[in-house]
Design a protein around this motif. Structure first.
Motif, PDB file in Angstrom:
ATOM      1  N   GLN A  64       1.007  -0.907   0.189  1.00  0.00           N
ATOM      2  CA  GLN A  64       0.221   0.205   0.366  1.00  0.00           C
ATOM      3  C   GLN A  64       0.776   1.435   0.076  1.00  0.00           C
ATOM      4  O   GLN A  64      -0.026   2.732  -0.049  1.00  0.00           O
ATOM      5  CB  GLN A  64      -1.031  -0.152   1.421  1.00  0.00           C
ATOM      6  CG  GLN A  64      -1.890  -1.156   1.600  1.00  0.00           C
ATOM      7  CD  GLN A  64      -3.049  -1.695   0.610  1.00  0.00           C
ATOM      8  OE1 GLN A  64      -3.949  -1.054   0.652  1.00  0.00           O
ATOM      9  NE2 GLN A  64      -2.351  -2.843  -0.414  1.00  0.00           N
TER      10      GLN A  64
ATOM     11  N   ASN B 552      -3.623   6.147   1.487  1.00  0.00           N
ATOM     12  CA  ASN B 552      -5.483   7.161   2.027  1.00  0.00           C
ATOM     13  C   ASN B 552      -6.165   7.474   0.877  1.00  0.00           C
ATOM     14  O   ASN B 552      -7.418   7.389   0.738  1.00  0.00           O
ATOM     15  CB  ASN B 552      -5.337   7.363   3.505  1.00  0.00           C
ATOM     16  CG  ASN B 552      -5.315   7.091   4.762  1.00  0.00           C
ATOM     17  OD1 ASN B 552      -4.824   6.081   4.385  1.00  0.00           O
ATOM     18  ND2 ASN B 552      -4.789   8.012   5.713  1.00  0.00           N
ATOM     19  N   ALA B 557     -10.147   5.799   1.029  1.00  0.00           N
ATOM     20  CA  ALA B 557      -9.928   5.312   2.887  1.00  0.00           C
ATOM     21  C   ALA B 557      -9.420   5.769   3.621  1.00  0.00           C
ATOM     22  O   ALA B 557      -8.003   5.500   3.031  1.00  0.00           O
ATOM     23  CB  ALA B 557     -10.942   3.917   2.556  1.00  0.00           C
ATOM     24  N   ASN B 558      -8.954   5.316   4.795  1.00  0.00           N
ATOM     25  CA  ASN B 558      -8.137   5.742   6.160  1.00  0.00           C
ATOM     26  C   ASN B 558      -7.353   4.221   6.792  1.00  0.00           C
ATOM     27  O   ASN B 558      -8.220   3.133   6.909  1.00  0.00           O
ATOM     28  CB  ASN B 558      -8.251   5.927   7.356  1.00  0.00           C
ATOM     29  CG  ASN B 558      -8.290   7.817   7.572  1.00  0.00           C
ATOM     30  OD1 ASN B 558      -7.436   8.559   6.823  1.00  0.00           O
ATOM     31  ND2 ASN B 558      -9.600   7.935   7.692  1.00  0.00           N
ATOM     32  N   ILE B 559      -6.260   3.549   6.033  1.00  0.00           N
ATOM     33  CA  ILE B 559      -5.614   2.175   6.899  1.00  0.00           C
ATOM     34  C   ILE B 559      -5.552   2.858   7.950  1.00  0.00           C
ATOM     35  O   ILE B 559      -4.923   3.990   8.419  1.00  0.00           O
ATOM     36  CB  ILE B 559      -4.623   2.111   5.558  1.00  0.00           C
ATOM     37  CG1 ILE B 559      -3.667   0.963   5.911  1.00  0.00           C
ATOM     38  CG2 ILE B 559      -3.490   3.672   6.240  1.00  0.00           C
ATOM     39  CD1 ILE B 559      -2.360   0.762   4.724  1.00  0.00           C
ATOM     40  N   GLN B 560      -5.880   1.663   8.878  1.00  0.00           N
ATOM     41  CA  GLN B 560      -4.904   1.479   9.970  1.00  0.00           C
ATOM     42  C   GLN B 560      -4.668   0.618  10.809  1.00  0.00           C
ATOM     43  O   GLN B 560      -4.138   0.057   9.964  1.00  0.00           O
ATOM     44  CB  GLN B 560      -7.109   0.846  10.326  1.00  0.00           C
ATOM     45  CG  GLN B 560      -7.645   0.797  10.579  1.00  0.00           C
ATOM     46  CD  GLN B 560      -8.289   2.713  11.000  1.00  0.00           C
ATOM     47  OE1 GLN B 560      -7.760   2.913  12.001  1.00  0.00           O
ATOM     48  NE2 GLN B 560      -8.772   3.463  10.519  1.00  0.00           N
ATOM     49  N   TYR B 565      -8.703  -0.574   6.758  1.00  0.00           N
ATOM     50  CA  TYR B 565     -10.017   0.516   6.240  1.00  0.00           C
ATOM     51  C   TYR B 565     -10.634   0.806   7.146  1.00  0.00           C
ATOM     52  O   TYR B 565     -11.285   0.276   7.880  1.00  0.00           O
ATOM     53  CB  TYR B 565      -9.922   0.631   4.880  1.00  0.00           C
ATOM     54  CG  TYR B 565      -7.840   0.734   3.534  1.00  0.00           C
ATOM     55  CD1 TYR B 565      -7.768   1.430   3.657  1.00  0.00           C
ATOM     56  CD2 TYR B 565      -7.989  -0.769   4.078  1.00  0.00           C
ATOM     57  CE1 TYR B 565      -6.768   1.341   2.819  1.00  0.00           C
ATOM     58  CE2 TYR B 565      -6.154  -0.910   2.974  1.00  0.00           C
ATOM     59  CZ  TYR B 565      -6.219   0.228   2.995  1.00  0.00           C
ATOM     60  OH  TYR B 565      -4.308   0.442   1.960  1.00  0.00           O
ATOM     61  N   LYS B 611      -9.532  -4.442   2.820  1.00  0.00           N
ATOM     62  CA  LYS B 611      -9.920  -3.067   1.645  1.00  0.00           C
ATOM     63  C   LYS B 611     -10.740  -3.949   0.500  1.00  0.00           C
ATOM     64  O   LYS B 611     -11.560  -3.268  -0.353  1.00  0.00           O
ATOM     65  CB  LYS B 611      -8.391  -3.736   1.298  1.00  0.00           C
ATOM     66  CG  LYS B 611      -8.112  -1.974  -0.114  1.00  0.00           C
ATOM     67  CD  LYS B 611      -6.492  -2.015  -0.372  1.00  0.00           C
ATOM     68  CE  LYS B 611      -6.442  -0.778  -1.782  1.00  0.00           C
ATOM     69  NZ  LYS B 611      -5.479  -1.021  -1.683  1.00  0.00           N
ATOM     70  N   TYR B 632     -10.049  11.026   4.688  1.00  0.00           N
ATOM     71  CA  TYR B 632      -9.158  10.347   4.897  1.00  0.00           C
ATOM     72  C   TYR B 632      -8.191  10.934   3.506  1.00  0.00           C
ATOM     73  O   TYR B 632      -6.565  11.214   3.507  1.00  0.00           O
ATOM     74  CB  TYR B 632      -8.990   9.386   3.524  1.00  0.00           C
ATOM     75  CG  TYR B 632      -9.960   9.847   2.571  1.00  0.00           C
ATOM     76  CD1 TYR B 632      -9.478  10.060   1.743  1.00  0.00           C
ATOM     77  CD2 TYR B 632     -11.327   9.109   2.182  1.00  0.00           C
ATOM     78  CE1 TYR B 632     -10.038  10.210   0.327  1.00  0.00           C
ATOM     79  CE2 TYR B 632     -12.123   9.210   1.762  1.00  0.00           C
ATOM     80  CZ  TYR B 632     -11.705  10.114   0.451  1.00  0.00           C
ATOM     81  OH  TYR B 632     -12.534  10.079  -0.476  1.00  0.00           O
TER      82      TYR B 632
END
Ligand code: SRM
Ligand SMILES: Cc1cc2nc3c(=O)[nH]c(=O)nc-3n(C[C@H](O)[C@H](O)[C@H](O)COP(=O)(O)OP(=O)(O)OC[C@H]3O[C@@H](n4cnc5c(N)ncnc54)[C@H](O)[C@@H]3O)c2cc1C
Ligand code: SF4
Ligand code: FES
Lengths: 123, 812
Positions: A64, B552, B557-560, B565, B611, B632
């Motif tokens: 990513q 992001n 979307a916000n990666i955690q 996400y 994802k 994001y």
């Protein structure tokens, strides 16, 4: 490309994983395996590298991250990892396992035998 | 055949221009260099440490003779150019050596001023300009005892200190009654004098030299009042004059220096000039930092890139005398319209003065404690409005109330090694200082790379810079160079932004090629910045580069931390309905969302989505009428509202409706950083509008607009922009403000630091006072919104960027 030659000799379990065009330039795709995800990267110059999708820092998904030159920046805390060796860019220390890949007639082949960068292959 | 470039003057400025040129393009010229001194190029600044004995001549070589050959440059060392024949484009040296040029670069430096008194040519009388002079002084120190230095300026004091260290008895004589009058005010100069006296220097102030006496060698110096003082060595350090003799004889227009334009060209466009010999916009310079900036511009034009401009420099000075801390910058003598803030602590030997004009720092003098010199200098260079800092300005940066670093209140110098400097990465002072020493780090970027300090949220950058400054000490000139965007380039954000417009560059590749990027495809810092700048410059035209976006924004979307996400749908103005809530609830259940959280921004966060499920989940959300909340992105985030006049007994206007209209207007816009808005229905301000990037507080008579607030790392209350009457105006002012910010701020600079950097007065002028300018800005914002208000989730649910969300292959 010494390393690649050496690798071809040892790797005999090549799996076709798709077309080169399916991986975005300066990007990556994930190959899901029973043993965990593998990130397959494609650089600006169409070089292809594969690493275990797990950052040596805290396990962030390298697939990513942003690919620049022959490096990827981990999306979680910005560590940079050398794509060709899996070794973290100094001064960070650590290493992601590396998988042999080769591209033939636009198709990408991956070997599932991980190569852990030893001191001899580190730059 | 290649074009021929000839440099006259093998010194610091000229050679820097050649090095900059080689960095950009190494093969467009055949280069020849003439230098009057019989050496390669050395670091003139370091002559002082050579004189004290701390360094030897070979230590200070910058380009030794071999370097020139290695780089294919012809060096004529020890050959002074006597004339320039502009007609036949040729330079001729004293010994007859000549060279033809297509372009000529003059960098002849300065000549020391010699006071025209009898005896000035006696053996034993020297100046302080080149290695020859230093060798003469060292020789004299070997055989003689008594030295007199004429001139109590920077050079004179460094010479005097050096000779003292070589064991001589040294007297400094000075025409005025304060030392270093060009850099210091009286208070600082007195402290300096006392400190130097303590080390053993003697001073004769307010005396005018009348003659230097002696026969075979200097013996004494006589003053106007008739007194004499014995001397075996006299150093004249009374100032320098730009060395323009050669240029003048060639008929080039000169005033005090060789007059050059912003492109460093003389009146003959084939002839460039830079360094101490030039006069630019009426100014001459005598420190290397400005000359290095000139060198960059010069190289840019020689390489035929042609976009750089030199617009003048601000410089600061320190004195290179070990153990003496002194800093001076800008205009420190209060002129009319200026105000002084002064701190004097004789007991600690500390003196600080900051001069303000229109709430901006225009000069500073510090003695004894110069830790904050770089901070003042930065504020000065950026022309930062310091009205809010004023009270605490003199106590230094470390004393600013900083919510993120409440425990670090004292100066870095007095901090314990175990004090944490970087809260994000847990790096302590000791670790940073050790890394600077062990690994020989010189720049912020290097410290970031090696220690991680200041590499995350950046709020400790000032502290790290202060540590660098206090650990390295040394060199008295701080480079006033603009901070480059990242290590891939030497250009600063603003330069890049204007080059994008001026040169009509429309892709990241074009920018990297034209502006000579140092890396093949940039890094994770510059690529997102360039992508944003191009997007803002060319709305509707520039094609967004997904691979230049942080995950992001690429995945919307916000990666955690576990690689999953989070999904935050937009909830306009924070107002929702039972139907919406049901839809969200069903979708959360369908995708087995592990955590549902009501956010601090009045909406609902669905966390822990894998994802692969994102597009399908977004499809369901779209079907229920939701669009992406951009939680994001460096983008418009939330518009918080309160219930306002519809319900609240105090509400003065329909704050919810205004908030929803604002969000409908602004959503989807990419910004330099995240942008949050809020609308409160009355001054009780339940929507916290006064810590938002753009806040509206409704009042009986209309709407108060507030800007530049921040509730995050460093809390900042908004500045009041203006009051308006109608919701229509609220929208117009907001659009204009947002557009001004997105067109001018640096990438990753939030509105709070941006407003502080450019000043509230500037923003008011653009958004409030200039009515037609406001309408144009607002129109540009709305135009670009046409292309931006496309819901990325709906697109992706339909298959855009499918590869981003699915694995390439499953094996085993
Ligand atoms: C979800 C949320 C916390 C919550 O559960 O309430 C949140 C979560 C995050 N915040 Fe926040 N912030 C949230 C409201 C806030 C607020 C309150 C507000 O908006 O009213 C603030 C202070 C107000 C402000 O921004 O001025 C806030 C100040 C920050 C900051 C510091 C920003 C600054 O300029 O100082 C960061 C760090 C950054 O952006 O670099 C941050 C960063 C983050 C990130 C993006 C960290 C990250 O990079 O992963 C978190 C993402 C979590 C996620 O995946 O969703 N978050 N964050 C809130 C989402 C609001 C929304 O609906 O979009
Ligand atoms: C002792 C000392 C200490 C200093 N300390 C500092 C400091 O700490 N910080 C700072 O910022 N600055 C300092 N400076 C100033 C700094 O060194 C100068 O600003 C800088 O060197 C000027 O660069 P330049 O290329 O314009 O001139 P120079 O470096 O002087 O180069 C000009 C060269 O041209 C040659 N030349 C002249 N005419 C001809 C001709 N006709 N033909 C061929 N060659 C010719 C000269 O011989 C000389 O070598 C110091 C200077 C001195 C002398
Ligand atoms: S405060 Fe914000 S950034 Fe910090 S942990 Fe909570 S959500 Fe994450
Ligand atoms: S997990 Fe990759 S940098 Fe932290």
């Amino acid at each position: 490309m010494n390393t690649i030659k050496k690798v071809m000799q040892i790797a005999d379990d090549w799996t076709e994983i798709g077309a080169l065009d399916e991986i975005p330039r300066q990007g990556a795709r994930v190959v899901k395996c029973a043993s965990g995800d593998i990130a397959v990267f494609r650089t600006l110059n169409d070089e292809v590298f594969a690493l275990r999708d797990c950052c040596p820092h805290q396990g962030g998904p390298l697939s990513q991250g942003m690919v620049h030159g022959r490096e990827v920046t981990c999306p979680l805390h910005d560590w940079k990892i050398h794509l060709d060796t899996g070794i973290a860019v100094a001064p960070d220390e650590g290493c992601a396992a590396r998988y042999p890949v080769r591209v033939k007639s636009g198709r990408v082949f991956l070997s599932l035998t991980a190569q852990v960068a030893g001191t001899s292959t580190s730059p | 055949m290649k074009e021929r470039l000839v440099l006259v003057g093998n010194g610091m400025a000229g050679m820097r221009a050649i090095e900059e040129l080689l960095k950009i393009s190494s093969d467009i010229y055949d280069i020849a260099v003439f230098g009057a001194e019989p050496h390669g190029n050395y670091n003139r600044i370091m002559l002082s440490p050579v004189l004290t004995g701390e360094k030897k001549f070979p230590d200070i070589m910058l380009n030794d003779i071999a370097w020139y050959a290695e780089n294919g440059i012809t060096l004529h060392a020890g050959k002074e150019v006597e004339r320039i024949e502009r007609g036949s484009r040729k330079v001729v040296a004293r010994d007859g050596t000549s060279a033809n040029y297509d372009r000529l670069l003059l960098a002849t430096g300065s000549v020391p001023f010699i006071i025209p008194v009898p005896g000035k040519d006696l053996p034993g009388v020297v100046t302080f300009r080149d290695i020859n002079d230093v060798e003469a002084m060292l020789g004299a120190a070997h055989h003689h005892k008594r030295a007199v230095v004429i001139g109590g300026g920077l050079l004179g004091l460094e010479a005097a200190n050096g000779l003292l260290r070589q064991g001589m008895d040294v007297t400094v004589v000075h025409l005025l009654d304060t030392l270093m009058e060009r850099q210091l005010d009286r208070a600082a100069a007195d402290l300096l004098k006392a400190a130097l006296e303590e080390r053993g220097l003697r001073f004769l102030m307010q005396v005018q030299t009348e003659a230097i006496l002696g026969d075979a060698r200097v013996r004494a110096v006589r003053f106007r009042d008739g007194t004499e003082i014995a001397a075996d060595l006299v150093v004249m350090a009374v100032g320098i004059r730009p060395n323009i003799a050669l240029a003048k004889s060639a008929g080039l227009y000169c005033e005090r220096g060789v007059v050059v334009s912003d492109t460093m060209q003389t009146y003959d466009p084939r002839i460039y000039a830079l360094g101490e010999c030039v006069q630019h916009r009426g100014q001459t310079y005598g420190l290397v930092a400005p000359l290095f900036e000139q060198a960059k511009v010069c190289a840019n034009h020689l390489a035929e890139l042609g976009f750089a401009r030199y617009t003048g420099s601000m410089s600061s000075t320190k004195l290179k005398v070990t153990g003496i801390d002194l800093f001076s910058a800008g205009d420190f003598q209060s002129a009319e319209g200026c105000e002084e803030i002064v701190l004097k602590d004789a007991g600690r030997g500390v003196y600080k003065k900051v001069v303000l004009k229109n709430n901006r720092i225009c000069g500073a003098v510090m003695y004894g404690d110069t830790l904050d010199g770089s901070w003042y200098f930065q504020l000065m260079r950026d022309s930062t409005d310091v009205a809010n800092l004023r009270e605490k300005l003199l106590f230094g940066q470390a004393h600013l109330g900083d919510a993120g670093h409440g425990n670090i209140r004292s100066r870095v110098a007095s901090m314990l090694d175990s004090t944490e400097i970087c809260g994000c990465n847990g790096v302590c002072k000791g670790a940073i200082v050790k890394a600077i020493g062990d690994k020989k780090l010189f720049t912020l970027d290097e410290v970031r790379a090696h220690t991680k300090a200041s590499s995350s949220c950046g709020s400790c950058t000032g502290l790290v810079e202060a540590l660098l400054a206090s650990t390295l000490g040394g060199d008295y000139s701080m480079t006033p160079k603009k901070r480059p965007m990242c290590t891939c380039t030497d250009h600063a954000h603003d330069e890049i932004r204007s080059a994008i417009l001026d040169l009509e560059m429309k892709s990241i590749r074009a920018v990297m090629d034209r502006l000579e990027w140092k890396s093949p495809d940039g890094c994770n810092k510059c690529r997102p910045a360039l992508n944003f700048y191009l997007l803002t410059a060319w709305p509707g035209e520039y094609v967004d580069d997904n691979q230049a976006r942080f995950i992001n924004e690429r995945a919307h979307a916000n990666i955690q931390r576990d690689g999953s996400y989070s999904v935050v749908p937009r909830i306009w103005g924070g107002e929702t309905t039972p139907a919406q809530l049901k839809a969200i609830a069903e979708i959360a259940e369908k995708y087995r969302v592990p955590t549902v959280h009501i956010t601090g921004g009045q909406r609902i966060d669905l966390l822990g989505v894998v994802k692969e499920n994102l597009p399908a989940m977004w499809g369901d959300l779209s079907a229920a009428g939701f669009v992406s909340g951009h939680a994001y992105g460096k983008a418009i985030r939330t518009v918080k509202t309160c219930v306002g006049r519809n319900w609240c007994r105090f509400g003065t206007q329909d704050s919810t409706a205004v908030g929803i209209d604002l969000e409908k207007m602004a959503w989807g816009a990419w910004m330099p950083h995240k942008v949050k808005l809020a609308v409160s229905g009355c001054p009780r301000n339940c929507a916290e509008a006064t810590i938002k990037d753009f806040g509206v507080v409704c009042v009986d008579s209309g709407y108060e607009l507030h800007i530049g607030g921040n509730g995050g790392v460093k809390v900042r209350v908004t500045d009041f922009l203006c009051g308006v009457k109608t919701p229509h105006e609220v929208l117009e002012y907001c659009a204009a403000f947002l557009q001004c910010y997105r067109e001018e701020a640096h990438y990753l600079e939030r509105t709070a630091p941006w407003v502080e950097r450019v000043g509230l007065a500037y923003v008011r002028q653009r958004v409030v006072e200039d009515e037609s300018g406001r309408k144009i800005l607002a129109a540009r914002f709305r135009y670009s919104q046409q292309f931006a208000q496309v819901d990325p989730w709906a697109e992706r649910a339909k298959g855009v960027d499918r590869h981003e969300f699915i694995p390439l292959k499953r094996v085993g």
